[in-house]
Design an enzyme around this catalytic site. Structure first.
Site, PDB file in Angstrom:
ATOM      1  CD  GLN A 234       0.291   5.257   2.719  1.00 24.05           C
ATOM      2  OE1 GLN A 234      -0.603   4.833   1.997  1.00 24.05           O
ATOM      3  NE2 GLN A 234       1.507   5.475   2.261  1.00 24.05           N
TER       4      GLN A 234
ATOM      5  CE  LYS B 200      -1.327   4.286  -1.763  1.00 21.47           C
ATOM      6  NZ  LYS B 200      -0.573   3.765  -0.621  1.00 21.47           N
TER       7      LYS B 200
ATOM      8  CG  ASP C  69       0.008  -1.863   0.102  1.00 19.74           C
ATOM      9  OD1 ASP C  69      -0.033  -1.379  -1.041  1.00 19.74           O
ATOM     10  OD2 ASP C  69      -0.050  -1.175   1.140  1.00 19.74           O
TER      11      ASP C  69
END
Ligand code: NAD
Length: 292
Positions: A96, A52, A119
């Protein structure tokens, strides 16, 4: 049969974003900034985060990684999230997953400001997505829709079977693909671990999406001839022939299934890179929203 090349498509998207960012820079405007919180030393999570951050660099974004030890207190993570919510220089951020057991993932997701939730895991974004309102859609489902869009796969009226109902992949995909819009309008069957006659159900699919996390689960006898097959699964399996001792395997037995399909994603190089490209698109969107 065509290969739905996620790696190539993601590169095209990254280049498009980089062009936009370059233009903004020239005009003296702010460039997008993605921040990421990583807890612990899980090999898979570190790889995902690194990919990422690399994508941020390729897009010309600013990025910040905040790492914490496995034993970090939940309150410290919640405080960090609050700081990021209030930081004007950060357009969007991610935490994460998975998190260590002593940290409540739901609490963490709920504490993220929905306008920075790139997200798309916050209930506010999931609710808006469900109602087909502007929102952040989680990166894997939106990456799959983007791949379908870029390859102009006809979805209207097609039978789509999804294996796996997780909140980050199967469930949102089932909603997106059934909505009344371009690259939607499928008749969707969302299957899971309790589904009966899964093989027969899969055989009815014009579009089959495997997102269950069981390597090579989908075999030739589950495929209708000419189906489009999208493999979301990524599992590390031992492989002594590789320097690192493992390789990535999808949920679909590509070697036997591919010849029956009209289009199929490879693993690696399919859905994975599209997920990251989608996160970049969401970050760009977060910056746009802030400027409105
Ligand atoms: P999850 O474990 O949260 O959910 C798995 C789902 O599969 C569950 O709904 C379960 O009911 C269903 N399932 C499990 N076994 C089954 C069976 N035998 N038959 C039918 N259904 C079954 O998983 P997840 O987070 O959605 O991830 C699924 C896979 O996708 C994993 O391999 C993961 O690594 C991968 N993944 C890839 C990306 C990417 O960017 N390519 C992103 C997210 C997840």
């Amino acid at each position: 049969m065509i290969i739905l090349n996620g790696k190539e498509t993601a590169k095209i998207i990254t280049d498009e974003i980089a062009e936009l960012v370059k233009k903004r820079k020239k005009e003296g405007k702010k460039i997008p900034h993605l921040a990421a919180i990583l807890v612990g030393n899980d090999g898979g999570s570190i790889t995902y985060i690194n990919n990422k951050l690399k994508a941020c660099e390729a897009c010309g974004f600013e990025s910040t990684l905040m790492r914490f030890d496995d034993s970090v207190k939940e309150s410290i993570i919640l405080n960090k999230i609050q700081t990021l919510n209030e930081d004007d220089n950060v357009d969007g951020f991610i935490v994460q997953l998975p998190l260590p057991k002593h940290i409540d993932e739901t609490k963490v997701i709920l504490s993220i400001d929905p306008i920075k939730d790139v997200d798309g895991f916050h209930p506010m974004n999931i609710g808006k997505m469900t109602l087909n309102l502007p929102s952040f859609v989680s990166a894997t489902p939106s990456g799959i829709i983007e791949l379908i869009r870029r390859y102009k796969i006809d979805t209207k009226g097609k039978n789509c079977v999804i294996i796996g109902r997780s909140n980050i992949v199967g469930m949102p995909l089932s909603i997106l693909l059934s909505q009344n819009k371009e690259f939607g309008n499928c008749t969707v069957t969302l299957t899971h671990s309790q589904t009966k006659n899964l093989k027969e159900v899969c055989k009815t699919a014009d579009i089959l999406i495997a997102a269950l996390g069981q390597p090579l689960f989908v075999t030739k006898d589950m495929i209708k001839e000419g189906a489009v097959v999208i493999d979301v699964g990524i599992t590390r399996v031992e492989d002594k022939t590789k320097v690192n001792g493992w390789r990535l395997v999808g949920d679909v037995d590509f070697s036997s299934v591919a010849e029956l399909t009209s289009a199929i994603t490879p693993v690696p190089g399919g859905v994975g890179p599209m997920t990251i490209a989608s996160l970049m698109m969401n970050t760009l969107k977060a910056m746009d929203l802030k400027e409105q």
